[in-house]
Design an enzyme around this catalytic site. Structure first.
Site, PDB file in Angstrom:
ATOM      1  N   GLU A 121     -12.061  -6.142 -21.514  1.00 30.63           N
ATOM      2  CA  GLU A 121     -12.156  -7.379 -20.738  1.00 30.63           C
ATOM      3  C   GLU A 121     -12.346  -7.095 -19.253  1.00 30.63           C
ATOM      4  OE1 GLU A 121      -8.676  -9.642 -21.621  1.00 30.63           O
ATOM      5  OE2 GLU A 121      -9.022  -9.576 -23.792  1.00 30.63           O
ATOM      6  N   TYR A 170      -4.233  -3.601 -27.942  1.00 32.98           N
ATOM      7  CA  TYR A 170      -4.013  -4.342 -26.702  1.00 32.98           C
ATOM      8  C   TYR A 170      -4.595  -3.613 -25.486  1.00 32.98           C
ATOM      9  CZ  TYR A 170      -1.093  -8.090 -28.653  1.00 32.98           C
ATOM     10  OH  TYR A 170      -0.647  -9.196 -29.331  1.00 32.98           O
TER      11      TYR A 170
END
Length: 278
Positions: A207, A200
């Site tokens: 991103e 994560y």
């Protein structure tokens, strides 16, 4: 990702039945308890209660059971009893269809991400570099993720989120598939609640770096932006939309991450997690 379910009180007028509200992305169950008395005696009291069958979380029959009214408990009749007898069959069919659809969907998604993973490995083995990786897999990636709308400016950050996404999604959809089949291997469950600890943060970092690297290009070209004047009299600036998106990671990511940590303790270690009301 699984979300915690919440228990609801048993429906009024059904003292022998127990309702377990299904958690999101997990299989829910409606369980049936035997009631005292023979069928002939029960028919004299508002007809027999419908048999509650196992349903999936998205099954329409689940909502129909909760919506059934018990206010007519003293108005027994042949037609009422007939409707009660038909309801379990409908719920069974709806539950089976929903489970079948979800199973095939999750199998397809698992296979799709496996194909993407194999393509990434083959590219690196053939080229010996990650340069050009995104262009070679972008069509497949766009089919599974709409994030790939950006003009990619930083290949390194792309590799970060591609690896994180691929491993996460393969694990997640495998978890859903085996859960629907009621045959969940421990390793899949263990991977679902352990891999995210690293994946994560890595995915989010990739991103954010990718968005940040694309900002100058988006601002210069006006990519996906709508300028005034136009016949609709509306405007949209994709550059500022991306800035807002980056800022939204600050409050949202910790909530998701700590929720998964709580789920990990609950599922793998059997801890009872008490959610605090805000």
């Amino acid at each position: 990702m699984p979300w915690p379910g919440a228990s609801a009180p048993p429906p009024r007028g059904r003292p022998g039945c127990r309702w377990l509200c299904p958690s999101a992305r997990h299989m829910g169950r409606l369980t049936e308890s035997a009631e005292a008395g023979s069928g002939a005696q029960a028919a004299r009291w508002a007809g027999p209660p419908p048999t509650l069958l196992p349903l999936t979380p998205t099954s329409p029959g689940c909502g129909a059971t909760m919506a059934s009214s018990d206010e007519d408990g003293t108005n027994g009749g042949a037609s009422e009893a007939g409707e009660d007898r038909e309801a379990p069959g409908k719920r069974r069919r709806l539950g089976l269809l929903a489970t079948t659809w979800l199973t095939f969907y999750n199998i397809a998604m698992t296979a799709g991400w496996l194909v993407l993973a194999i393509a990434m490995v083959r590219f690196y083995m053939e080229k010996g570099t990650h340069r050009g990786l995104y262009k070679s897999i972008q069509k497949t990636l766009k089919f599974f993720q709409t994030f790939a709308l950006l003009e990619i400016q930083n290949e390194e950050s792309v590799v970060l989120f591609l690896v994180a996404w691929t491993v996460t999604e393969i694990t997640r959809y495998s978890f859903y598939t085996f859960s629907l089949l009621d045959h969940l291997p421990y390793f899949i469950k263990w991977a679902r609640y352990n891999f995210f600890i690293i994946l994560y943060p890595v995915g989010v970092a990739g991103e954010l770096l990718t968005i940040y690297a694309a900002l100058p290009y988006v601002k210069k070209t006006g990519m996906f932006s709508i300028r005034l004047p136009n016949k609709y009299n509306v405007s949209f600036d994709y550059y500022y939309f991306l800035l807002i998106t980056m800022a939204s990671y600050i409050p949202l990511f910790p909530q998701l991450y700590f929720h998964m940590l709580r789920q990990r303790r609950k599922v793998l270690h059997g801890e009872v997690i008490v959610e605090k009301d805000d």
